[in-house]
Design an enzyme around this catalytic site. Structure first.
Site, PDB file in Angstrom:
ATOM      1  N   GLY A   3       0.785  -1.225   0.000  1.00 39.24           N
ATOM      2  CA  GLY A   3       0.000   0.000   0.000  1.00 39.24           C
ATOM      3  C   GLY A   3       0.820   1.280   0.000  1.00 39.24           C
ATOM      4  N   ASP A  59       6.157   5.125   7.965  1.00 41.62           N
ATOM      5  CA  ASP A  59       5.867   3.769   8.423  1.00 41.62           C
ATOM      6  C   ASP A  59       6.740   3.202   9.541  1.00 41.62           C
ATOM      7  OD1 ASP A  59       3.809   2.079   8.259  1.00 41.62           O
ATOM      8  OD2 ASP A  59       4.383   1.110   6.404  1.00 41.62           O
ATOM      9  N   ALA A 104      -9.275  -2.719  -1.536  1.00 40.60           N
ATOM     10  CA  ALA A 104     -10.719  -2.474  -1.488  1.00 40.60           C
ATOM     11  C   ALA A 104     -11.075  -1.237  -2.314  1.00 40.60           C
ATOM     12  CB  ALA A 104     -11.160  -2.286  -0.036  1.00 40.60           C
ATOM     13  N   ASP A 139       8.579  30.846  41.281  1.00 40.27           N
ATOM     14  CA  ASP A 139       7.718  29.728  41.694  1.00 40.27           C
ATOM     15  C   ASP A 139       8.613  28.533  42.043  1.00 40.27           C
ATOM     16  OD1 ASP A 139       5.453  27.874  41.728  1.00 40.27           O
ATOM     17  OD2 ASP A 139       6.178  27.245  39.765  1.00 40.27           O
ATOM     18  N   TYR A 140       8.084  27.573  42.783  1.00 37.79           N
ATOM     19  CA  TYR A 140       8.937  26.455  43.211  1.00 37.79           C
ATOM     20  C   TYR A 140       8.748  25.195  42.336  1.00 37.79           C
ATOM     21  CZ  TYR A 140      11.525  23.231  46.075  1.00 37.79           C
ATOM     22  OH  TYR A 140      12.440  22.303  46.483  1.00 37.79           O
TER      23      TYR A 140
HETATM   24  P1  ADP Z   1      -0.571  -3.840   2.091  1.00 31.03           P
HETATM   25  O1  ADP Z   1      -0.130  -2.442   2.125  1.00 31.03           O
HETATM   26  O2  ADP Z   1      -0.700  -4.438   3.448  1.00 31.03           O
HETATM   27  O3  ADP Z   1       0.230  -4.692   1.199  1.00 31.03           O
HETATM   28  P2  ADP Z   1      -2.849  -2.780   0.586  1.00 31.03           P
HETATM   29  O4  ADP Z   1      -4.107  -3.445   0.166  1.00 31.03           O
HETATM   30  O5  ADP Z   1      -3.011  -1.460   1.243  1.00 31.03           O
HETATM   31  O6  ADP Z   1      -2.060  -3.833   1.491  1.00 31.03           O
HETATM   32  O7  ADP Z   1      -1.926  -2.543  -0.672  1.00 31.03           O
HETATM   33  C1  ADP Z   1      -1.536  -3.566  -1.541  1.00 31.03           C
HETATM   34  C2  ADP Z   1      -1.090  -2.963  -2.872  1.00 31.03           C
HETATM   35  O8  ADP Z   1      -0.361  -3.952  -3.591  1.00 31.03           O
HETATM   36  C3  ADP Z   1      -2.251  -2.529  -3.726  1.00 31.03           C
HETATM   37  O9  ADP Z   1      -1.954  -1.280  -4.309  1.00 31.03           O
HETATM   38  C4  ADP Z   1      -2.359  -3.626  -4.792  1.00 31.03           C
HETATM   39  O10 ADP Z   1      -2.754  -3.145  -6.041  1.00 31.03           O
HETATM   40  C5  ADP Z   1      -0.949  -4.173  -4.882  1.00 31.03           C
HETATM   41  N1  ADP Z   1      -0.983  -5.619  -5.139  1.00 31.03           N
HETATM   42  C6  ADP Z   1      -1.597  -6.535  -4.402  1.00 31.03           C
HETATM   43  N2  ADP Z   1      -1.422  -7.769  -4.935  1.00 31.03           N
HETATM   44  C7  ADP Z   1      -0.699  -7.627  -6.025  1.00 31.03           C
HETATM   45  C8  ADP Z   1      -0.162  -8.535  -6.990  1.00 31.03           C
HETATM   46  N3  ADP Z   1      -0.341  -9.858  -6.940  1.00 31.03           N
HETATM   47  N4  ADP Z   1       0.580  -8.027  -7.969  1.00 31.03           N
HETATM   48  C9  ADP Z   1       0.791  -6.704  -8.036  1.00 31.03           C
HETATM   49  N5  ADP Z   1       0.333  -5.816  -7.154  1.00 31.03           N
HETATM   50  C10 ADP Z   1      -0.406  -6.256  -6.153  1.00 31.03           C
HETATM   51  C1  G6P Z   2       2.640  -2.604   4.121  1.00 32.77           C
HETATM   52  C2  G6P Z   2       3.547  -1.686   4.891  1.00 32.77           C
HETATM   53  C3  G6P Z   2       4.620  -1.080   3.986  1.00 32.77           C
HETATM   54  C4  G6P Z   2       5.345  -2.191   3.263  1.00 32.77           C
HETATM   55  C5  G6P Z   2       4.353  -3.088   2.521  1.00 32.77           C
HETATM   56  C6  G6P Z   2       5.028  -4.250   1.827  1.00 32.77           C
HETATM   57  O1  G6P Z   2       1.940  -1.860   3.208  1.00 32.77           O
HETATM   58  O2  G6P Z   2       2.783  -0.667   5.493  1.00 32.77           O
HETATM   59  O3  G6P Z   2       5.535  -0.329   4.727  1.00 32.77           O
HETATM   60  O4  G6P Z   2       6.292  -1.673   2.347  1.00 32.77           O
HETATM   61  O5  G6P Z   2       3.409  -3.586   3.435  1.00 32.77           O
HETATM   62  O6  G6P Z   2       5.829  -4.964   2.711  1.00 32.77           O
HETATM   63  P1  G6P Z   2       7.398  -5.151   2.501  1.00 32.77           P
HETATM   64  O7  G6P Z   2       7.862  -5.769   3.757  1.00 32.77           O
HETATM   65  O8  G6P Z   2       7.521  -6.034   1.306  1.00 32.77           O
HETATM   66  O9  G6P Z   2       8.006  -3.811   2.239  1.00 32.77           O
END
Ligand code: ADP
Ligand code: G6P
Length: 737
Positions: A30, A142, A388, A508-509
């Site tokens: 994310g 983060d 989502a 003041d103390y």
């Molecule tokens: P987290 O940050 O915990 O990984 P999030 O749902 O906030 O979870 O973000 C995941 C991100 O990684 C999203 O932007 C999604 O599009 C991307 N992602 C998830 N699965 C895949 C995949 N198999 N290949 C490429 N991108 C992915």
């Molecule tokens: C979550 C964390 C990010 C992290 C990502 C992927 O989104 O908030 O800081 O970069 O997961 O995890 P990774 O350990 O592969 O960096």
């Protein structure tokens, strides 16, 4: 020109080496996917780790890694494999990640990991300092970099620093179990603004700050000795347009232009027109509830056999942190579960779960988002969950049903989705049924509302809001009304002190000459302090008055061998230099019997509080109470007392973790002003730390040098940060006597 420096553990680009050649792919997760578009549009550099250890990069390719990063305005930080083991796989992902997601049973507390965490955080902070120029804004991201804000602050005290936590912040009861909790909180508090995805995470953080560090928290501001730090929630959005446009483009593709994956998906959909696909996408992480999801799906099929051959769970899991044992175990568990359930339900022409364990290119993600009529996201705990939001953004015809766990930060903003508790299989199963049966009009109505909100609060808006709030926090700090006593300011004050003919210092103390301690009776002056006050008071032209809320006996006892004037109980008693105590004409004590039982009742109900009886006042101390309960009860008691004492010439003073009831005519303002009557002082100085000192600041002549200790709203003209600074200032007076 000033720039923004973004810093996160992982860069948005991932570098790998194949046959001596560098390959660059986008990072998953994310933080990286979300922040990328803010970085792309703005004037920023991004510092982080490119995904390879130092040992994995041959000498001859080191330069190339840096130049690939530079193409995208990134700076690659090289981490050794030991550092990655201790800092990344260790403290970040075996301690903080599980703890902050409430997986206490997975949390390891190894000192070795902690040492690496500190070392690597310092490495990142040093890298920032190399690129930092005055006026730049630093934005730290983060849980891997919790110590960085304060490490930067130590090297660049004036820097503007923001911090954003992308994962949950756990409740105080969980966070307090971390052995390094103080250091972690102090590390984050190096920032000017601290952001979380939801208000719950914000409130948990503030509660930990106030309970563990005992710093004062007012609403969402934390008062440190030298700064005020703001804490707020900013739910992260997505690059809405990117996903919407990609979906629109996707539908324009002719069959030939379609990806192989899309062709397979279509083949399946065409073969079984009544069947629907349920999408599930995550990193393979135990927080995502993937195993729960599969079991809930099994439960659904068991309960609703009519859906056999009509539904397929398309599960995409991205490999993640596979050096951590829990992740390896989870991988095995999912493999087994998928195998078992496919074995249990498959027919000749149908398998219930399609499972992909890999990262997919963006184009394929869009194929999946647009082809699946239902998305099932069931994290056990998730800071936000961008998948989502991405799913909804790609539903350009407004159909589709999102089933989302209430444990995801995103659930707070996505009420129109079907919100479920991932532990309740009955509920998940019912939601799946509801999703299948939901009329298209209802789907469209729900999604349109969701889309409107997601479009408006995009990642761009999120970043802008954070940046605006950061700027505002700094402006507020800078416009702080009283002036900080710097070297230069104290020189100016000394200059006036030297030339004046008659001088008076009101001091003041508690909280001014000495720090607060748990038990008030333990705050005796040390020998050095006594000597300092004695010397300050040794000249004919300089009068020193210690002015305190303390009772006469304690104050008199502590200062019995020092010939200094004392004002006790806010002005009830005055001790002259010859040691004689004099009672103010304004006091009375006939009210005490009526008020005492009310306070005693609050003492009984509020653990850690106590009643102090002075000769002419009653004080309720709540410093040692639970901070939140203490504030609530203080408010309640203050209101109760105000009603009780109305029209009796009494007032309730709201001090530093103490409420004091006494005659209205007695306060430090009246007491100090009285000392000036008939005298011709041409240098007046008053210093104190709490509300009761404000009376002095307001009533003394405007030309007086009034000084507040600590950063709080005040009528004083100046402020100093803490008791050690007060002593330094008084030392200066001594040198200029
Ligand atoms: P987290 O940050 O915990 O990984 P999030 O749902 O906030 O979870 O973000 C995941 C991100 O990684 C999203 O932007 C999604 O599009 C991307 N992602 C998830 N699965 C895949 C995949 N198999 N290949 C490429 N991108 C992915
Ligand atoms: C979550 C964390 C990010 C992290 C990502 C992927 O989104 O908030 O800081 O970069 O997961 O995890 P990774 O350990 O592969 O960096």
């Amino acid at each position: 020109m000033s720039k923004t420096i973004i810093i996160s553990n992982r860069l948005p680009l991932q570098i790998s080496i194949e046959d001596d050649k560098l390959e660059v792919t986008p990072s998953v997760g994310g933080l990286a996917t979300g922040l990328k578009s803010f970085h792309k549009d703005g004037d920023s550099i991004w510092i982080g780790w490119p995904g390879l250890t130092k040992e994995e990069i041959p000498e001859n390719l080191l330069e190339k890694v840096q130049s690939e990063a530079k193409k995208e305005n990134c700076v690659a930080v090289n981490l050794t494999s030991d550092e990655i083991d201790g800092f990344y796989y260790g403290f970040s992902n075996r301690t903080i990640w599980p703890l902050f997601h409430y997986f206490m049973q997975y949390t390891e507390s190894e000192d070795e990991y902690w040492q690496y965490y500190k070392q690597v955080n310092q490495k990142y902070a040093d890298e920032i300092i190399k690129h930092y120029e005055e006026g730049d804004v630093i934005w730290v991201h983060d849980y891997q970099l919790l110590l960085v804000p304060n490490m930067i602050r130590e090297q660049a005290p004036e820097a503007t620093i923001g911090f954003f936590n992308h994962i949950p912040f756990p409740s105080y009861e969980v966070f307090r179990t971390l052995p390094w909790r103080d250091e972690v909180l102090k590390g984050v508090l190096g920032a000017d603004l601290i952001g979380f995805h939801t208000y719950d995470y914000e409130r948990h953080f503030l509660s930990s700050v106030s309970r563990i560090l005992r710093y004062q928290v007012d609403f969402n501001e934390v008062t440190l000795p030298d700064r005020i730090v703001k804490v707020d929630s900013f739910p992260m959005g997505i690059d809405y347009k990117k996903f919407e446009d990609a979906a629109l483009e996707h539908f324009k593709n002719t069959e030939k232009e379609q990806s192989e994956l899309q062709q397979r998906l279509d083949h399946h959909l065409n073969a079984t027109p009544n069947a629907k696909m349920i999408l599930s996408i995550d990193r393979l992480d135990y927080t995502k509830g993937i195993a729960h999801r599969i079991r809930a799906f099994e439960y659904f099929l068991d309960k609703n056999p009519e859906y056999i051959e009509k539904v397929r769970l398309v599960m995409l899991a991205v490999p993640s942190r596979s050096n951590v044992p829990q992740y390896r175990r989870l991988k095995r568990e999912i493999d087994e579960l998928v195998g078992r359930i496919n074995g249990k339900f498959s027919t000749v022409s149908w398998t219930p779960i399609w499972y992909f364990y890999r990262s997919l290119p963006f184009e394929n993600l869009i194929d999946l988002y647009t082809s699946c009529k239902i998305a099932l996201l069931t994290p056990i705990r998730d800071g936000m969950n961008l998948v989502a939001k991405e799913y909804i953004a790609t539903r350009t015809d407004h159909t589709g049903v999102l089933i989302l766990s209430e444990m995801a930060g995103a659930a707070h903003e996505m009420n129109e989705a079907l919100i479920i508790n991932p532990n309740d299989f009955e509920q998940v199963s019912a939601a799946l049924k509801q999703a299948f049966e939901m009329p298209e009009e209802e789907q469209m109505e729900r999604n349109k509302r969701l889309q409107k909100r997601l479009r408006r609060y995009s990642v761009e808006k999120w970043a802008q809001d954070f940046m605006k709030a950061l700027k505002k926090t700094r402006e507020n700090q800078d416009s702080f009304q009283s002036t900080r006593i710097t070297e230069k300011v104290s020189e100016d004050i000394m200059e006036q002190f030297r030339i004046a003919k008659r001088k008076i210092l009101f001091i003041d103390y508690d909280g001014t000459l000495v720090d607060f301690v748990d038990k008030p009776e333990n705050a005796r002056p040390d020998a050095e302090l006594k000597e300092l006050i004695n010397e300050l008071n040794s000249k004919e032209d300089t009068d020193v008055i210690l002015i305190s809320g303390r009772d006469k006996n304690t104050l008199g006892d502590w200062w019995q061998d020092i010939p200094v004037e004392l004002i006790s109980e806010h002005g009830v008693w005055m001790r002259k230099i010859d040691g004689e105590w004099e009672l103010s004409e304004n006091v009375k004590s006939d009210w005490m019997d009526a008020v005492r039982p009310v306070i005693e009742n609050f003492v009984d109900r509020t653990p850690g509080t106590f009643l102090e009886e002075k000769n002419y006042s009653l004080a309720w101390h709540y410093r040692k109470a639970d901070p939140e309960l203490g504030e609530i009860r203080a408010n309640e008691l203050s209101n109760t007392l105000k009603e009780l004492i109305a029209n009796h010439g009494l007032s309730v003073l709201d001090g530093n973790k103490v409420l004091e009831i006494k005659s209205s005519d007695v306060n430090k303002g009246k007491a100090s002003s009285k000392k000036l009557v008939g005298e011709n002082y041409d240098f007046i100085f008053a210093i104190g730390d709490d509300w009761t000192d404000e009376y002095m600041f307001r009533e003394l002549p405007e030309t007086s040098y009034t000084v507040k200790v600590g950063i709080k709203k005040t009528s004083a003209r100046f402020y100093v940060e803490g008791t050690s600074k007060v002593r330094k200032l008084l030392e200066k007076f001594k040198q200029n006597l």
